[in-house]
Scaffold this motif. Structure first.
Motif, PDB file in Angstrom:
ATOM      1  N   ILE A 308       0.843  -1.208   0.000  1.00 26.37           N
ATOM      2  CA  ILE A 308       0.000   0.000   0.000  1.00 26.37           C
ATOM      3  C   ILE A 308       0.875   1.254   0.000  1.00 26.37           C
ATOM      4  CG2 ILE A 308      -1.699   1.334   1.318  1.00 26.37           C
ATOM      5  CD1 ILE A 308      -2.834  -1.363   2.292  1.00 26.37           C
ATOM      6  N   PHE A 309       1.947   1.216   0.814  1.00 28.14           N
ATOM      7  CA  PHE A 309       2.891   2.346   0.823  1.00 28.14           C
ATOM      8  C   PHE A 309       3.448   2.586  -0.581  1.00 28.14           C
ATOM      9  CE2 PHE A 309       3.659   1.906   5.553  1.00 28.14           C
ATOM     10  CZ  PHE A 309       3.315   3.193   5.855  1.00 28.14           C
ATOM     11  N   PHE A 310       3.880   1.514  -1.223  1.00 33.33           N
ATOM     12  CA  PHE A 310       4.472   1.620  -2.556  1.00 33.33           C
ATOM     13  C   PHE A 310       3.463   2.179  -3.569  1.00 33.33           C
ATOM     14  CE2 PHE A 310       5.221  -0.334  -6.753  1.00 33.33           C
ATOM     15  CZ  PHE A 310       6.457   0.231  -7.048  1.00 33.33           C
ATOM     16  N   PHE A 311       2.254   1.645  -3.530  1.00 28.79           N
ATOM     17  CA  PHE A 311       1.222   2.109  -4.461  1.00 28.79           C
ATOM     18  C   PHE A 311       0.924   3.599  -4.234  1.00 28.79           C
ATOM     19  CE2 PHE A 311      -3.250   2.899  -5.512  1.00 28.79           C
ATOM     20  CZ  PHE A 311      -3.256   2.521  -6.852  1.00 28.79           C
ATOM     21  N   ALA A 312       0.798   3.990  -2.970  1.00 30.06           N
ATOM     22  CA  ALA A 312       0.477   5.397  -2.649  1.00 30.06           C
ATOM     23  C   ALA A 312       1.603   6.334  -3.101  1.00 30.06           C
ATOM     24  CB  ALA A 312       0.230   5.559  -1.154  1.00 30.06           C
ATOM     25  N   LYS A 313       2.859   5.913  -2.860  1.00 27.67           N
ATOM     26  CA  LYS A 313       3.988   6.760  -3.253  1.00 27.67           C
ATOM     27  C   LYS A 313       4.098   6.872  -4.776  1.00 27.67           C
ATOM     28  CE  LYS A 313       6.281   8.539  -0.790  1.00 27.67           C
ATOM     29  NZ  LYS A 313       6.037   9.845  -0.150  1.00 27.67           N
ATOM     30  N   THR A 314       3.833   5.756  -5.471  1.00 28.85           N
ATOM     31  CA  THR A 314       3.872   5.799  -6.937  1.00 28.85           C
ATOM     32  C   THR A 314       2.784   6.713  -7.481  1.00 28.85           C
ATOM     33  OG1 THR A 314       4.736   3.536  -6.988  1.00 28.85           O
ATOM     34  CG2 THR A 314       3.791   4.399  -9.033  1.00 28.85           C
ATOM     35  N   LEU A 315       1.582   6.593  -6.925  1.00 28.17           N
ATOM     36  CA  LEU A 315       0.482   7.462  -7.339  1.00 28.17           C
ATOM     37  C   LEU A 315       0.805   8.923  -7.043  1.00 28.17           C
ATOM     38  CD1 LEU A 315      -2.415   7.511  -8.475  1.00 28.17           C
ATOM     39  CD2 LEU A 315      -3.246   7.372  -6.114  1.00 28.17           C
ATOM     40  N   GLU A 316       1.394   9.169  -5.882  1.00 23.35           N
ATOM     41  CA  GLU A 316       1.780  10.539  -5.509  1.00 23.35           C
ATOM     42  C   GLU A 316       2.783  11.104  -6.514  1.00 23.35           C
ATOM     43  OE1 GLU A 316       4.356  12.799  -2.025  1.00 23.35           O
ATOM     44  OE2 GLU A 316       3.739  10.717  -1.723  1.00 23.35           O
ATOM     45  N   SER A 317       3.768  10.283  -6.884  1.00 19.68           N
ATOM     46  CA  SER A 317       4.813  10.741  -7.814  1.00 19.68           C
ATOM     47  C   SER A 317       4.226  11.086  -9.179  1.00 19.68           C
ATOM     48  CB  SER A 317       5.891   9.668  -7.970  1.00 19.68           C
ATOM     49  OG  SER A 317       6.494   9.397  -6.731  1.00 19.68           O
ATOM     50  N   LEU A 318       3.416  10.162  -9.720  1.00 23.87           N
ATOM     51  CA  LEU A 318       2.865  10.371 -11.062  1.00 23.87           C
ATOM     52  C   LEU A 318       1.948  11.592 -11.108  1.00 23.87           C
ATOM     53  CD1 LEU A 318       2.089   6.694 -12.142  1.00 23.87           C
ATOM     54  CD2 LEU A 318       3.885   8.177 -13.030  1.00 23.87           C
ATOM     55  N   THR A 319       1.081  11.727 -10.113  1.00 27.29           N
ATOM     56  CA  THR A 319       0.153  12.872 -10.111  1.00 27.29           C
ATOM     57  C   THR A 319       0.893  14.188  -9.884  1.00 27.29           C
ATOM     58  OG1 THR A 319      -0.313  12.405  -7.772  1.00 27.29           O
ATOM     59  CG2 THR A 319      -1.876  11.570  -9.397  1.00 27.29           C
ATOM     60  N   GLN A 320       1.945  14.141  -9.067  1.00 29.93           N
ATOM     61  CA  GLN A 320       2.717  15.371  -8.838  1.00 29.93           C
ATOM     62  C   GLN A 320       3.387  15.852 -10.122  1.00 29.93           C
ATOM     63  OE1 GLN A 320       6.419  15.348  -6.436  1.00 29.93           O
ATOM     64  NE2 GLN A 320       5.383  16.853  -5.144  1.00 29.93           N
ATOM     65  N   ARG A 321       3.922  14.925 -10.885  1.00 28.59           N
ATOM     66  CA  ARG A 321       4.569  15.296 -12.143  1.00 28.59           C
ATOM     67  C   ARG A 321       3.560  15.897 -13.114  1.00 28.59           C
ATOM     68  NH1 ARG A 321       7.986  14.943  -9.214  1.00 28.59           N
ATOM     69  NH2 ARG A 321       8.006  17.102  -9.889  1.00 28.59           N
ATOM     70  N   GLN A 322       2.381  15.275 -13.209  1.00 31.51           N
ATOM     71  CA  GLN A 322       1.352  15.805 -14.101  1.00 31.51           C
ATOM     72  C   GLN A 322       0.838  17.154 -13.616  1.00 31.51           C
ATOM     73  OE1 GLN A 322       0.546  14.482 -17.075  1.00 31.51           O
ATOM     74  NE2 GLN A 322       2.132  12.955 -16.656  1.00 31.51           N
ATOM     75  N   TRP A 323       0.740  17.306 -12.312  1.00 32.08           N
ATOM     76  CA  TRP A 323       0.298  18.574 -11.717  1.00 32.08           C
ATOM     77  C   TRP A 323       1.282  19.693 -12.068  1.00 32.08           C
ATOM     78  CZ3 TRP A 323       0.584  19.420  -5.676  1.00 32.08           C
ATOM     79  CH2 TRP A 323       0.236  20.742  -5.380  1.00 32.08           C
ATOM     80  N   TYR A 324       2.558  19.450 -11.808  1.00 33.44           N
ATOM     81  CA  TYR A 324       3.560  20.487 -12.044  1.00 33.44           C
ATOM     82  C   TYR A 324       3.686  20.821 -13.530  1.00 33.44           C
ATOM     83  CZ  TYR A 324       5.185  20.173  -7.192  1.00 33.44           C
ATOM     84  OH  TYR A 324       5.254  20.218  -5.829  1.00 33.44           O
ATOM     85  N   PHE A 325       3.677  19.764 -14.356  1.00 32.40           N
ATOM     86  CA  PHE A 325       3.807  20.019 -15.789  1.00 32.40           C
ATOM     87  C   PHE A 325       2.577  20.768 -16.313  1.00 32.40           C
ATOM     88  CE2 PHE A 325       3.137  18.553 -20.234  1.00 32.40           C
ATOM     89  CZ  PHE A 325       4.171  19.267 -20.800  1.00 32.40           C
ATOM     90  N   GLY A 326       1.397  20.372 -15.836  1.00 33.20           N
ATOM     91  CA  GLY A 326       0.173  21.080 -16.236  1.00 33.20           C
ATOM     92  C   GLY A 326       0.223  22.551 -15.848  1.00 33.20           C
ATOM     93  N   ALA A 327       0.784  22.825 -14.649  1.00 35.51           N
ATOM     94  CA  ALA A 327       0.918  24.224 -14.212  1.00 35.51           C
ATOM     95  C   ALA A 327       1.860  24.984 -15.132  1.00 35.51           C
ATOM     96  CB  ALA A 327       1.428  24.267 -12.769  1.00 35.51           C
ATOM     97  N   HIS A 328       2.978  24.335 -15.511  1.00 27.87           N
ATOM     98  CA  HIS A 328       3.914  24.953 -16.463  1.00 27.87           C
ATOM     99  C   HIS A 328       3.218  25.252 -17.784  1.00 27.87           C
ATOM    100  CE1 HIS A 328       7.913  25.307 -14.887  1.00 27.87           C
ATOM    101  NE2 HIS A 328       7.894  24.097 -14.369  1.00 27.87           N
ATOM    102  N   GLN A 329       2.441  24.290 -18.236  1.00 21.99           N
ATOM    103  CA  GLN A 329       1.765  24.419 -19.529  1.00 21.99           C
ATOM    104  C   GLN A 329       0.804  25.605 -19.507  1.00 21.99           C
ATOM    105  OE1 GLN A 329       0.010  20.711 -20.686  1.00 21.99           O
ATOM    106  NE2 GLN A 329      -0.659  21.449 -22.669  1.00 21.99           N
TER     107      GLN A 329
END
Length: 1440
Positions: A308-329
C-alpha cells in the motif's frame, strides 16, 4: 495449478532459448546500434528489472534450500526462465531489426504473462488474508518474491503496452538518421498516447537528438495549439470582452481562459495531496506491527502495508509530475497571451508611447510572475484540505485535545507569518520600482553610449547607475532577510508544533507509543508545507496582484482610437486641415498650452507639393504629427487625410535586418520599381560599395549607417510603399548639397510627381517648386500660399527667413563667382559630403550578420563559473559555516525524533520531564542552527549578486564602441534584468537547497543502513542509475535552458523597435505584419519553454520511481527481518524518514539539473564581465598638465587606421597639421574616412600605425578620460537624456545657473526654455522626444560651449536648424571659439566656406588641404565643384 505453471515456465524457457539460437544462426544481429542503447529511455532499466527478478528468484531458492533443504521445480524453472529473459533483453537492447527496433515478441508475451500471474497471486493473497476466505489449492499462492516482482513486472508490461500502443512515440524517432529533422510530427505532445504522456516518453526523440548533436530551434517540436500565442491571446481577449462590466477584471479573464486545463490540473493536485497523506496515516500501523511481531509470526500484514505504501507513493509521484507540468503548460499559455496583449497596446498608444525600460520589466518580470502563479493557485483550496487531513491523522493517533493544540499552534505560526508576508509584498514592490528605474536608466545609457564616451561622461553615468542599484540593493537586503525569517519559521514550525502537541499529551497523560509519536512526527513534517505555503501563497498572490495591476494598468491606459484612412468624397481633395488646437501629453493641466493652433481651414489638393518651413521650434514636426493624428487634439475638429499614407520621421527609424527588408517594408518585390526607387533615393552607389549589396544586414537602430544613409533608406521605404499621401519631416538635412538636389528632383518631382507630398524643410531653396508653402511661427501657420505670392510680401515671415538664406549664399558668392558654374551640368562623380558614420566598412557585413544571432556557450557549465559564483562573497569563507549549520540541524533533528520514539517505545522508560525536556533541547538547538543558516545565506546572496552586477556593468561601460554596435541592447538588458533577478533571489538558494538536500538524503541513507546494511548497496545501485539518467538528461536540458534565455532577447528587441517606430508602423498600416512577427517570436520562446519544463518532469518520473522502489525494498526488508535483529524505534524512524525519500531524491536530482540550468544566468553575466575593454581611463604616469591643451595644435603623422586586421586600411598614411586656433573644415564623399579621422582623434578606434600629437603630446600614451574630457564634440545625432534641462546641459554639475543661462542666450534657446515656468527644471523625456530635433541640436551645442574646450569638433552640428538660426549659431561659434581649434565635418558649404583651412579626403587619402580661397582658384578642384553645386542648387531658377 503448480504443475501447469511449471510447464508454462519450461515452455517459455525453451521458446526463448530457441529464439536466441535461431537469431544468432541467421546472423540478424548487426553491429551495435548505439542510438538504441543510448536513447531508448526504458531499455537499460528493463534489463535491470529482469536482472533484479532473476536475482530475487535465485536468492529465494538458496534461502529455501539453506533453511529447509527444499528445492521446488517452480523455483528452478522460474529462475532459469528469468535469467534467460534477462539475457534476451540485454541481447535485444543493442539489436537492430530490418525496419523497426522493438523487443522480441516472445519476450513481450513472457512479461505480460508474468504480470498477469503476479497480479492474480497477490490479489488472491490479499483477498484471503483480509476476508479470511479459503481458496482452492489449484490457484497460485504468492510468496515474498511474487510481492516484490509484482510492481516490477507491471512496469515491464506497461512499458511494452505503451511501446506497442503508440508506436511513433519510441519507434519512429529512433529510425531517423542524425541529419534528419527529428520533428517529423510538429506537435508530438498532442499526438502522444496516455502512457506516453504519463511517463513523458514523447520526449524521447528530443533526448535522442540532444545526445548526438547540439540542439537548435528546428529540432524542438512546436508547442501544442493551445499554447500558440495567437490562440492563447484570442481566448484571453474573448474572455475580457465577455465580461459585462465597463472595467473588466484581468484575473477573472485569465481564469476563464484556462478554466478547463485548470480543472484537470486541480484533479491531479487533489489526488497528489490525498496520496501524500497515506504514508503518515499508515506509519503508526507499520511501527506497531514491527513492535508487536515475534520471530515466528506471519509477515503477511507487513507485506500488505508495504505494498500500500508503494502504491500510494507511486500514485503521488505520477500525479505530482502531471500537476507540475500542467501548471507549467498553463503558465506558458498565460505568458504568451499577456505578451501579445502588451505588444498590441504598445504599438497602439499614440501620444506618449511607453518607455522601453517599463516594457522590459513588464515582459521580463510581471508577465513571468503571473505565469508562475499557476504553480501556486491551487494552494488556495489545497491549504485547508491539507490542514484538515493532518488533523484527522493527529485526532486518530493522539485524540481531540492534542490535535486541537496542534491546530492552534499551526494557526498561530500561520498568523505569525502573515506580517512577514505583507512585509515581503511591500518590499517586493519597492524592489520592482527600483528595478524599473535602473532598467530604464540602463536602456537609455546603452542607446547613448557613443555620446557618453565622446564626452567622457561614462564614469558619471556609471556612478548614477550604481546609485540606482544601491537603492535596489537596500530593498533587496531587507527582502532577503525577511525571507530568512520566513525560512526559519518553515523549518522550525514542525519543531514548535510537535513540542506543543507532545507537551499537551504529557499534561493530559495521553498515552504515547512509538507508533503514534512517529505518525505525529510524519504528520508535522508534512504539515510544514501548508504552514510555509500560507505566507508564500499570500506573498505570491500579493506579488501577482501587483504584477496584474501593472499589466492591466498598462493595457487599459487611455487609448485614442486609431483614425482609419478616410475615403475621399471629393476626389481632388486629399487633406483637410480644420481649425483646432493640439498639444503633447502632459499631466499638469496648467501646462497644457497648445503647441499647434490652426486658425483657418485649408484644403490640400491631389498631387500638391506642400512645403512647411519655419525656425527651430516653430512647430513644423508637430504640424506633420497633427496631420497624422499622432498628437492629442484639445479643441476643434480633427484633420482628415484621404487615402494611404507614408511617413519619413526626422529621426530616422531603421529596423534590424537587410537593406532590402527595410525598403520593401512588407510589400512584394517589384524589381523594376525597386531599382527606380534605389536610383531616386541615391542608394545605388552605397549598395555597390557593400559586399552583400542590398542584402547587407543593418545593425540595431542603423548604428552602422551614416545619418544620410539612414535618411535615404527610410525615404526609399516611403517611396516604395506607393502611397497616396506622403509626409516628409526634413528629409534633406542629413545629406549634402548634391545628394539633396538629387533627392528633391528624382523623388519629389519625378517618382512622387502624381502624389500629394507634405514636406518640412530648412533648405529654403526647395520652396519654390512647391504648390503651397506653409510658414510656421510659434505653433501657428503664419503664412500660407504660393511661393511667388509669399516672397512678394516684404513684411512677411518668409521674406525674413529668405534674408538669412541669402546671407548664407552670399558667403559663398564672396569667395567664388557663381555665374561660371550655374550652367555646368550636374556631375555624377562629384564628391558627396555625406557624413561617414558607419564605424566599420561594410566589407564587414557578413561578420555583422553573424552577430545578429546571440552566441551561446555549449556543453556543461564550466566549473570556473561555479567557483566564481561561490567565492564572489567573502572569498567563499561563509560557505563551510552554512554547511556545518545544516549538518548540525539535521543531526539534532533526527536525534530529537529518535529520542522521543525510543523513550515512548516502552512505558516508564524515562520520566515525562526528561522526555519533553531533552526533546525541547534537541529541537531548539536544531532551530538555532537553521536561523544561522538562513541569515548567513541571505548575506552571501546579497554580496554575490552585488559583485556580479558591478563586474558586468563596469565591464560593459568600459567596452569599446564596436561592442555596442555588434551587440543589441536587448542582450545587455536581458542580462541586467532577467539574469540579474535570477542571481539576486534564486541561484544562491538553489545551490544551497541542493547542498541541504544532499545532506538530508545522506543522513536518511545512513539511518536506513543502521537498520539494514543491504539498503546501502541498493542505494548505491539506484544512485548509479539516477546519475546515468541525469547525465543523459542534462545534455538536452542544458541546451534548452540556454535557448530559453536566448529566445527571450528577440522578443524584447522587437518590442523596442516597434515602440520606437510605432508612428511609422501605424502610418504604413503595418500593425498586422509586426503582430505576426511577435506571434512567431513568442511561439519560438513558448516551444522552448514548454519542452524545457517537460524534460524536468521526464527525469523526475524516473527518479521518483527508482526511489519508491528503494523505499518498497526497505519496507520488505524490515518486514522480513526477525524481531530480535532490529530496533523497532530506529526501524520506525527509518520508515518515517523513508516516506520523503522519493521526494528528497527527486529534489536532489532536480536541483542538480536546475542549478546547472539556472547557472546559465551566471554564465551569461560573466560573458559580459570579460568583455575586452578600451584603454585605461587614466594612466597615472602619463597624465597631461591641467591646462593642456593650451594651443590646440593637432599633428597627424603617417596616420594608419583599420577596424580589423582582416580588413583594408581606412586611413592610409594621412599626414597633416591643424594649426592651433584655426577653423578646419573636413569634406569628402561617403567612405572617404572623415568620421574615422574624428574617431581616431577621440581614440574611439586606435591607430594601426602613425600617431596623433596635440600640442606635442602623443595622445595614445594618455588615459581616455584625460584625452576626451579635454576635447569638445557635437555629434550629428543630437542626444538628450531623461531628466531636466539642467541635468542635460551640465551632467557633471560643474556650472552655475548664471553660466548656463549665458550659454542658452547665445544658442537662442533661452526664450524657448522661458516659455516653461519650470525653467531649467523643465522636463526632458526619454530620448528628448518632447523637444524638436533642432532644439536638441541647440542643447548639444550649448552643452559643448559650456565646457569651453580648446579643441572643438562639430559633426554637422546644425543640420536640423533653419538657415537664420544657423547663421546666428555659426556667428556664436565663431565668437565663442575665438582662439580655439575648431574641426567641422560639414554638409553645408556655408558652414566651411569661411574656415581657415579645408581638408578634402578621398578613400583614406588627403586629396586637397588648403584655404578655401586657394582651392576655389582652381576650378577643377573637388572643393570648387562642391561650391558650384551648392550655388546652382541655391539659384531661384533651379527647378523651373
Amino acid at each position: 495449478m503448480n504443475v501447469s505453471l511449471e510447464i508454462v515456465d519450461v515452455l517459455f524457457f525453451l521458446v526463448l532459448l530457441i529464439w536466441i539460437l535461431l537469431d544468432i544462426v541467421r546472423g540478424k544481429r548487426n553491429a551495435v546500434d548505439e542510438n538504441v542503447g543510448n536513447y531508448r529511455a526504458f531499455a537499460l532499466f528493463s534489463v535491470l528489472v529482469n536482472a533484479i527478478i532473476s536475482v530475487l528468484y535465485l536468492g529465494f531458492g538458496f534461502y529455501k534450500y539453506w533453511n529447509y533443504r527444499v528445492l521446488t521445480c517452480k523455483t528452478v524453472f522460474s529462475t532459469l526462465t528469468w535469467v534467460l529473459a534477462t539475457i534476451v533483453t540485454l541481447y535485444s537492447k543493442n539489436r537492430t531489426l530490418d525496419h523497426e527496433k522493438c523487443w522480441p515478441w516472445v519476450l513481450v508475451f513472457w512479461w505480460v504473462f508474468s504480470s498477469i500471474f503476479y497480479s492474480l497471486s497477490v490479489s488472491l493473497y490479499l483477498i484471503t488474508h483480509l476476508k479470511s476466505i479459503e481458496i482452492p489449492d489449484v490457484l497460485p499462492r504468492a510468496n515474498i518474491v511474487d510481492f516484490v516482482s509484482f510492481p516490477l513486472s507491471i512496469f515491464l508490461s506497461l512499458n511494452v503496452l505503451g511501446y506497442v500502443k503508440k508506436k511513433n512515440d519510441l519507434e519512429e524517432p529512433l529510425l531517423q538518421g542524425e541529419d534528419e529533422n527529428p520533428c517529423t510530427d510538429p506537435d508530438v505532445f498532442t499526438n502522444a498516447g496516455i502512457w506516453s504522456k504519463l511517463t513523458f516518453q514523447w520526449l524521447n526523440p528530443l533526448f535522442k537528438t540532444g545526445r548526438v548533436q547540439k540542439l537548435e530551434l528546428p529540432h524542438i517540436p512546436s508547442a501544442p495549439p493551445s499554447e500558440k500565442a495567437e490562440n492563447a491571446s484570442a481566448l484571453l481577449e474573448e474572455s475580457l470582452r465577455k465580461q459585462k462590466n465597463e472595467d473588466p477584471s484581468l484575473p477573472i479573464a485569465i481564469l476563464h481562459a484556462v478554466q478547463k486545463s485548470l480543472a484537470i490540473n486541480a484533479v491531479f493536485a487533489g489526488v497528489n495531496t490525498a496520496a501524500s497523506y497515506t504514508g503518515p496515516f499508515l506509519i503508526s500501523n507499520f511501527v506497531n506491527y514491527l513492535l508487536e511481531k515475534s520471530d515466528g509470526s506471519s509477515i503477511k500484514y507487513g507485506l500488505i502495508l508495504a505494498f500500500i505504501f508503494f502504491f500510494a507513493k507511486t500514485l503521488e509521484s505520477l500525479t505530482q509530475r502531471q500537476w507540475y507540468f500542467g501548471a507549467h503548460q498553463i503558465g506558458v499559455r498565460v505568458k504568451a497571451a499577456l505578451t501579445v496583449l502588451i505588444y498590441k497596446k504598445s504599438i497602439s498608444i499614440k501620444y506618449s508611447g511607453p518607455s522601453n525600460g517599463r516594457v522590459v520589466n513588464l515582459i521580463n518580470v510581471d508577465v513571468e510572475r503571473i505565469g508562475d502563479c499557476c504553480w501556486y493557485i491551487h494552494g488556495v483550496w489545497l491549504l485547508p484540505v491539507q490542514v484538515f487531513l493532518a488533523l484527522v491523522i493527529l485526532y486518530r493517533n493522539l485524540g481531540a485535545a492534542p490535535s486541537s493544540a496542534a491546530l492552534l499552534t499551526t494557526v498561530f505560526v500561520m498568523v505569525g507569518n502573515i506580517p512577514l508576508a505583507n512585509r515581503q509584498e511591500s518590499l517586493h514592490s519597492k524592489i520592482m520600482d527600483a528595478k524599473d528605474s535602473r532598467i530604464k536608466m540602463t536602456s537609455e545609457t546603452l542607446k547613448s553610449m557613443r555620446v557618453l564616451k565622446l564626452h567622457s561622461w561614462e564614469p558619471r553615468f556609471l556612478k548614477k547607475l550604481f546609485e540606482l542599484r544601491e537603492t535596489e540593493r537596500s530593498w533587496l537586503k531587507r527582502y532577503l532577510y525577511t525571507c530568512s525569517a520566513v525560512a526559519f519559521l518553515f523549518w522550525a514550525s514542525p519543531t514548535l508544533v510537535s513540542v506543543v502537541t507532545f507537551g499537551v499529551c504529557i499534561l493530559l497523560n495521553t498515552p504515547l507509543t512509538a507508533g503514534t509519536v512517529l505518525s505525529a512526527l510524519a504528520t508535522f513534517k508534512i504539515l510544514q508545507e501548508p504552514i510555509y505555503n500560507l505566507p508564500e501563497l499570500i506573498s505570491m498572490i500579493a506579488q501577482t496582484k501587483v504584477s496584474i495591476d501593472r499589466v492591466y494598468g498598462f493595457i487599459k491606459e487611455d487609448q485614442k482610437k486609431l483614425t482609419p484612412s478616410c475615403t475621399s468624397k471629393a476626389s481632388t481633395i486629399m487633406i483637410e486641415i480644420e481649425m483646432g488646437e493640439y498639444t503633447w501629453e502632459t499631466n499638469d493641466i496648467n501646462l497644457k498650452k497648445p503647441v499647434i493652433k490652426i486658425t483657418e481651414k485649408l484644403n490640400i489638393l491631389k498631387g500638391y507639393k506642400v512645403a512647411v518651413c519655419g525656425s527651430v521650434g516653430s512647430g513644423k514636426s508637430s504640424l506633420l504629427c497633427s496631420l497624422l493624428d499622432e498628437i492629442p487634439r484639445i479643441s476643434g475638429t480633427g484633420m482628415k487625410v484621404y487615402g494611404s499614407k507614408a511617413y519619413v520621421p526626422q529621426s530616422a527609424w531603421i529596423q534590424t535586418g537587410t537593406i532590402r527588408e527595410n525598403v520593401l517594408f512588407g510589400k512584394k518585390m517589384d524589381e523594376a520599381y525597386y531599382e527606380d526607387v534605389l536610383e531616386g533615393c541615391a542608394l545605388n552607389r552605397d549598395i555597390k560599395m557593400w559586399i552583400d549589396g542590398d542584402l547587407t544586414v543593418v545593425g540595431e537602430r542603423g548604428m552602422n549607417l551614416s545619418g544620410g544613409q539612414k535618411q535615404r533608406i527610410q525615404l526609399a521605404r516611403a517611396v516604395y510603399s506607393d502611397s497616396e499621401v506622403y509626409f516628409l519631416d526634413d528629409p534633406f538635412s542629413a545629406v549634402d548639397a548634391h545628394t539633396g538636389t538629387h533627392l528633391f528632383k528624382k523623388c519629389l518631382l519625378q517618382l512622387l510627381s502624381q502624389k500629394t507630398v507634405v514636406y518640412a524643410t530648412h533648405q529654403l531653396e526647395f520652396l519654390e517648386a512647391a504648390d503651397l508653402v506653409l510658414v510656421m511661427k510659434d505653433g501657428r501657420i503664419a503664412q500660407s500660399g504660393k511661393y511667388e505670392d509669399l516672397i512678394a510680401d516684404q513684411s512677411g515671415e518668409l521674406v525674413s527667413q529668405m534674408a538669412a538664406h541669402r546671407k548664407s549664399v552670399n558667403q559663398v558668392k564672396t569667395c567664388q563667382e557663381v555665374d561660371s558654374f550655374t550652367n555646368e551640368p550636374c556631375q555624377t562623380n562629384q564628391i558627396e559630403v555625406v557624413e561617414d558614420r558607419f564605424k566599420e566598412p561594410f566589407a564587414k557585413a557578413k561578420l555583422l550578420e553573424k552577430t545578429q544571432e546571440e552566441e551561446a556557450e555549449t556543453g556543461r557549465v564550466k566549473w570556473s563559473v561555479y567557483s566564481t559564483f561561490v567565492t564572489s562573497a567573502y572569498g567563499g569563507a561563509l560557505v563551510p559555516v552554512i554547511l556545518l549549520c545544516q549538518v548540525f540541524f539535521q543531526g539534532l533533528q533526527m536525534g530529537s525524533n529518535y529520542w522521543i520514539a525510543w523513550a515512548t517505545e516502552k512505558e516508564r522508560r524515562v520520566s515525562n520531564k526528561q522526555l519533553i525536556g531533552i526533546f525541547i533541547l534537541l529541537s531548539g538547538g536544531s532551530s538555532i542552527f537553521i536561523l544561522g543558516r538562513a541569515v548567513l545565506l541571505a548575506t552571501i546572496a546579497i554580496e554575490t549578486a552585488q559583485r556580479l552586477f558591478h563586474g558586468m556593468i563596469t565591464s560593459v561601460f568600459r567596452a569599446p564602441i564596436s561592442f555596442f554596435e555588434s551587440t543589441p541592447s536587448s542582450r545587455i538588458l536581458s542580462r541586467s534584468s532577467t539574469d540579474q533577478s535570477t542571481v539576486d533571489t534564486d541561484i544562491p538558494y538553489r545551490i544551497a537547497g541542493l547542498a541541504f538536500a544532499v545532506i538530508q538524503l545522506l543522513s536518511i541513507v545512513v539511518l536506513m543502513s543502521q537498520v539494514a546494511w543491504p539498503v546501502f548497496l541498493l542505494f548505491l545501485a539506484v544512485l548509479a542509475i539516477s546519475v546515468w539518467y541525469q547525465a543523459y538528461y542534462i545534455t538536452t536540458a542544458r541546451e534548452l535552458a540556454r535557448m530559453v534565455g536566448i529566445r527571450k532577447a528577440p522578443i524584447l528587441h522587437h518590442f523596442s523597435e516597434s515602440i520606437t517606430g510605432a508612428a511609422t508602423i501605424r502610418c504604413f498600416n503595418q500593425e498586422d505584419r509586426f503582430l505576426m512577427k511577435i506571434l512567431s517570436l513568442i511561439d519560438d520562446y513558448s516551444r522552448v519553454a514548454f519542452h524545457n519544463a517537460a524534460t524536468m518532469e521526464w527525469l523526475s518520473v524516473r527518479i521518483n520511481f527508482l526511489f519508491n522502489l528503494v523505499f518498497f525494498c526497505v519496507l520488505i526488508i524490515l518486514v522480513s527481518l526477525p524481531r530480535s535483529s532490529i530496533d523497532p524505534s530506529l526501524a520506525g524512524l527509518a520508515a518515517t524518514y523513508g516516506l520523503n525519500l522519493n521526494v528528497l531524491q527527486a529534489w536532489v536530482i532536480w536541483n542538480l539539473c536546475n542549478v546547472e540550468n539556472k547557472m546559465i544566468s551566471v554564465e551569461r553575466i560573466l560573458q559580459f564581465t570579460n568583455v575586452p575593454s578600451e584603454a585605461p581611463l587614466v594612466i597615472e604616469k602619463c597624465r597631461p598638465k591641467p591646462e593642456w591643451p593650451t594651443e590646440g595644435r593637432i599633428e597627424l603623422e603617417d596616420l594608419l587606421v583599420q577596424y580589423n586586421p582582416d580588413l583594408p586600411m581606412v586611413l592610409k598614411g594621412i599626414t597633416c597639421t591643424f594649426p592651433g586656433g584655426k577653423k578646419i573644415g573636413i569634406v569628402g564623399r561617403t567612405g572617404s574616412g572623415k568620421s574615422t579621422l574624428i574617431q581616431a582623434l577621440f581614440r574611439v578606434v586606435e591607430p594601426s600605425g602613425g600617431r596623433i600629437l596635440i600640442d606635442g603630446v602623443d595622445i595614445s600614451k594618455m588615459g581616455l578620460q584625460d584625452l576626451r574630457s579635454r576635447l569638445g564634440i557635437i555629434p550629428q545625432d543630437p542626444t538628450l537624456f531623461q531628466g531636466t534641462m539642467r541635468t542635460n546641459l551640465d551632467p557633471l554639475q560643474q556650472h552655475s545657473d548664471q553660466e548656463i543661462w549665458e550659454v542658452l542666450n547665445k544658442c537662442r534657446l533661452a526664450e524657448i526654455i522661458r516659455h516653461d515656468q519650470r525653467l531649467l527644471d523643465a522636463p526632458v523625456a526619454e530620448d528628448g522626444e518632447n523637444w524638436s530635433v533642432g532644439q536638441r541640436q541647440l542643447v548639444c551645442l550649448a552643452r559643448v560651449l559650456l565646457k569651453r574646450r580648446r579643441i572643438l569638433v562639430l559633426d554637422e552640428a546644425t543640420a536640423s536648424i533653419d538657415t537664420a538660426t544657423d547663421n546666428v549659431i555659426q556667428e556664436t561659434i565663431r565668437e565663442e571659439t575665438c582662439g580655439c581649434t575648431v574641426i567641422t565635418v560639414a554638409h553645408r558649404i556655408p558652414t566651411v566656406i569661411d574656415n581657415d583651412l579645408v581638408l578634402v579626403l578621398d578613400e583614406g587619402n588627403v586629396v586637397e588641404y588648403d584655404s578655401p580661397a586657394r582651392l576655389l582658384e582652381d576650378s577643377s578642384s573637388s572643393f570648387s565643384k562642391l561650391v558650384a553645386e551648392f550655388s546652382r542648387r541655391s539659384s531661384r531658377r533651379s527647378y523651373t
